[in-house]
Scaffold this motif. Structure first.
Motif, PDB file in Angstrom:
ATOM      1  N   UNK A  34       0.814  -1.202   0.000  1.00  0.00           N
ATOM      2  CA  UNK A  34       0.000   0.000   0.000  1.00  0.00           C
ATOM      3  C   UNK A  34       0.856   1.265   0.000  1.00  0.00           C
ATOM      4  N   UNK A  35       2.057   1.176   0.551  1.00  0.00           N
ATOM      5  CA  UNK A  35       2.942   2.341   0.702  1.00  0.00           C
ATOM      6  C   UNK A  35       3.691   2.710  -0.587  1.00  0.00           C
ATOM      7  N   UNK A  36       3.287   2.119  -1.723  1.00  0.00           N
ATOM      8  CA  UNK A  36       3.850   2.432  -3.054  1.00  0.00           C
ATOM      9  C   UNK A  36       5.269   1.923  -3.238  1.00  0.00           C
ATOM     10  N   UNK A  37       5.716   1.017  -2.372  1.00  0.00           N
ATOM     11  CA  UNK A  37       7.076   0.506  -2.470  1.00  0.00           C
ATOM     12  C   UNK A  37       7.101  -0.978  -2.803  1.00  0.00           C
ATOM     13  N   UNK A  38       8.234  -1.368  -3.378  1.00  0.00           N
ATOM     14  CA  UNK A  38       8.605  -2.758  -3.558  1.00  0.00           C
ATOM     15  C   UNK A  38       9.815  -2.950  -2.653  1.00  0.00           C
ATOM     16  N   UNK A  39       9.802  -4.007  -1.869  1.00  0.00           N
ATOM     17  CA  UNK A  39      10.898  -4.219  -0.921  1.00  0.00           C
ATOM     18  C   UNK A  39      11.521  -5.592  -1.131  1.00  0.00           C
ATOM     19  N   UNK A  40      12.846  -5.631  -1.018  1.00  0.00           N
ATOM     20  CA  UNK A  40      13.585  -6.885  -1.074  1.00  0.00           C
ATOM     21  C   UNK A  40      14.061  -7.208   0.334  1.00  0.00           C
ATOM     22  N   UNK A  41      13.902  -8.472   0.711  1.00  0.00           N
ATOM     23  CA  UNK A  41      14.219  -8.934   2.062  1.00  0.00           C
ATOM     24  C   UNK A  41      15.211 -10.083   1.990  1.00  0.00           C
ATOM     25  N   UNK A  42      16.206 -10.077   2.870  1.00  0.00           N
ATOM     26  CA  UNK A  42      17.114 -11.211   3.026  1.00  0.00           C
ATOM     27  C   UNK A  42      16.386 -12.235   3.890  1.00  0.00           C
ATOM     28  N   UNK A  43      16.106 -13.399   3.332  1.00  0.00           N
ATOM     29  CA  UNK A  43      15.322 -14.405   4.051  1.00  0.00           C
ATOM     30  C   UNK A  43      16.062 -14.915   5.281  1.00  0.00           C
ATOM     31  N   UNK A  44      17.376 -15.105   5.199  1.00  0.00           N
ATOM     32  CA  UNK A  44      18.149 -15.642   6.322  1.00  0.00           C
ATOM     33  C   UNK A  44      18.170 -14.699   7.522  1.00  0.00           C
ATOM     34  N   UNK A  45      18.264 -13.383   7.252  1.00  0.00           N
ATOM     35  CA  UNK A  45      18.385 -12.419   8.353  1.00  0.00           C
ATOM     36  C   UNK A  45      17.073 -11.705   8.674  1.00  0.00           C
ATOM     37  N   UNK A  46      16.131 -11.715   7.731  1.00  0.00           N
ATOM     38  CA  UNK A  46      14.878 -10.980   7.916  1.00  0.00           C
ATOM     39  C   UNK A  46      15.021  -9.487   7.695  1.00  0.00           C
ATOM     40  N   UNK A  47      16.155  -9.050   7.182  1.00  0.00           N
ATOM     41  CA  UNK A  47      16.405  -7.621   6.980  1.00  0.00           C
ATOM     42  C   UNK A  47      15.875  -7.143   5.637  1.00  0.00           C
ATOM     43  N   UNK A  48      15.326  -5.925   5.630  1.00  0.00           N
ATOM     44  CA  UNK A  48      14.894  -5.261   4.397  1.00  0.00           C
ATOM     45  C   UNK A  48      16.152  -4.678   3.760  1.00  0.00           C
ATOM     46  N   UNK A  49      16.621  -5.287   2.675  1.00  0.00           N
ATOM     47  CA  UNK A  49      17.895  -4.898   2.073  1.00  0.00           C
ATOM     48  C   UNK A  49      17.761  -3.766   1.066  1.00  0.00           C
ATOM     49  N   UNK A  50      16.611  -3.695   0.366  1.00  0.00           N
ATOM     50  CA  UNK A  50      16.436  -2.710  -0.696  1.00  0.00           C
ATOM     51  C   UNK A  50      14.989  -2.240  -0.730  1.00  0.00           C
ATOM     52  N   UNK A  51      14.800  -0.937  -0.938  1.00  0.00           N
ATOM     53  CA  UNK A  51      13.469  -0.370  -1.151  1.00  0.00           C
ATOM     54  C   UNK A  51      13.444   0.189  -2.563  1.00  0.00           C
ATOM     55  N   UNK A  52      12.515  -0.299  -3.374  1.00  0.00           N
ATOM     56  CA  UNK A  52      12.378   0.156  -4.754  1.00  0.00           C
ATOM     57  C   UNK A  52      11.220   1.140  -4.814  1.00  0.00           C
ATOM     58  N   UNK A  53      11.531   2.388  -5.146  1.00  0.00           N
ATOM     59  CA  UNK A  53      10.529   3.450  -5.169  1.00  0.00           C
ATOM     60  C   UNK A  53      10.356   3.988  -6.581  1.00  0.00           C
ATOM     61  N   UNK A  54       9.144   4.448  -6.878  1.00  0.00           N
ATOM     62  CA  UNK A  54       8.887   5.045  -8.174  1.00  0.00           C
ATOM     63  C   UNK A  54       7.443   4.918  -8.613  1.00  0.00           C
ATOM     64  N   UNK A  55       6.702   4.014  -7.985  1.00  0.00           N
ATOM     65  CA  UNK A  55       5.288   3.880  -8.313  1.00  0.00           C
ATOM     66  C   UNK A  55       4.489   5.016  -7.684  1.00  0.00           C
ATOM     67  N   UNK A  56       3.371   5.358  -8.325  1.00  0.00           N
ATOM     68  CA  UNK A  56       2.535   6.449  -7.847  1.00  0.00           C
ATOM     69  C   UNK A  56       1.321   6.014  -7.053  1.00  0.00           C
ATOM     70  N   UNK A  57       1.189   4.708  -6.792  1.00  0.00           N
ATOM     71  CA  UNK A  57       0.026   4.206  -6.068  1.00  0.00           C
ATOM     72  C   UNK A  57       0.393   2.849  -5.461  1.00  0.00           C
ATOM     73  N   UNK A  58      -0.603   2.135  -4.948  1.00  0.00           N
ATOM     74  CA  UNK A  58      -0.392   0.841  -4.312  1.00  0.00           C
ATOM     75  C   UNK A  58       0.223  -0.163  -5.281  1.00  0.00           C
ATOM     76  N   UNK A  59       1.230  -0.889  -4.805  1.00  0.00           N
ATOM     77  CA  UNK A  59       1.835  -1.962  -5.586  1.00  0.00           C
ATOM     78  C   UNK A  59       1.063  -3.232  -5.253  1.00  0.00           C
TER      79      UNK A  59
END
Length: 149
Positions: free
Chosen positions: A50-75
């Motif tokens: 809903x926050x207009x972002x795409x996020x990449x997560x490291x499964x082993x650590x549970x950390x959000x490694x990358x935030x992909x921004x650029x959309x103008x509405x809900x992904x």
């Protein structure tokens, strides 16, 4: 402001289904998470929300490694290419974005739907992307040239 005006953090929960045990809780999206998918090697999880972002997560650590921004509405939908090099995201802003998974760069923005995109999926060979929209159409895109087929 009131309590209802505060952002609500959504959680993605990773489970060990064999043990029926939660192994990680991933919290960074604000409000709803609409779509998640594992990378082909299962080391990364991609999510769209809903926050207009795409996020990449490291499964082993549970950390959000990358935030992909650029959309103008809900992904509303995310997908990994079979080779794991490209992430596709479909949005209510009527676009699909292709992202380089390693660099986080937006490599293409696909336009052609008359309403929000709610589904994206790669073909098994990774050469074609299918998108479904609230405009009641499904479109096929040639990924290498980023053009509608």
């Amino acid at each position: 402001g009131t309590l209802t005006d505060l952002p609500v953090m959504s959680a993605i929960k990773l489970w060990d289904v064999g043990k029926n045990k939660e192994i990680a809780t991933l919290k960074k999206h604000i409000r709803l998470v609409f779509s998640v998918e594992f990378s082909p090697d299962c080391k990364t999880l991609v999510s769209g929300g809903h926050d207009k972002t795409v996020r990449l997560w490291n499964v082993a650590t549970g950390k959000n490694t990358t935030i992909l921004k650029g959309h103008g509405d809900e992904v509303r939908s995310v997908a990994y290419s079979p080779d794991g090099k490209t992430v596709a995201s479909g949005c209510l802003d009527k676009t699909i974005k292709l992202w380089n998974e390693a660099t986080g760069k937006n490599t293409a923005t696909l336009k052609g739907h008359a309403a929000g995109v709610v589904f994206v999926a790669f073909s098994p060979d990774g050469k074609t992307l299918a998108s479904g929209s609230k405009d009641m159409t499904i479109k096929l895109w040639a990924v290498g040239s980023a053009k509608k087929r």
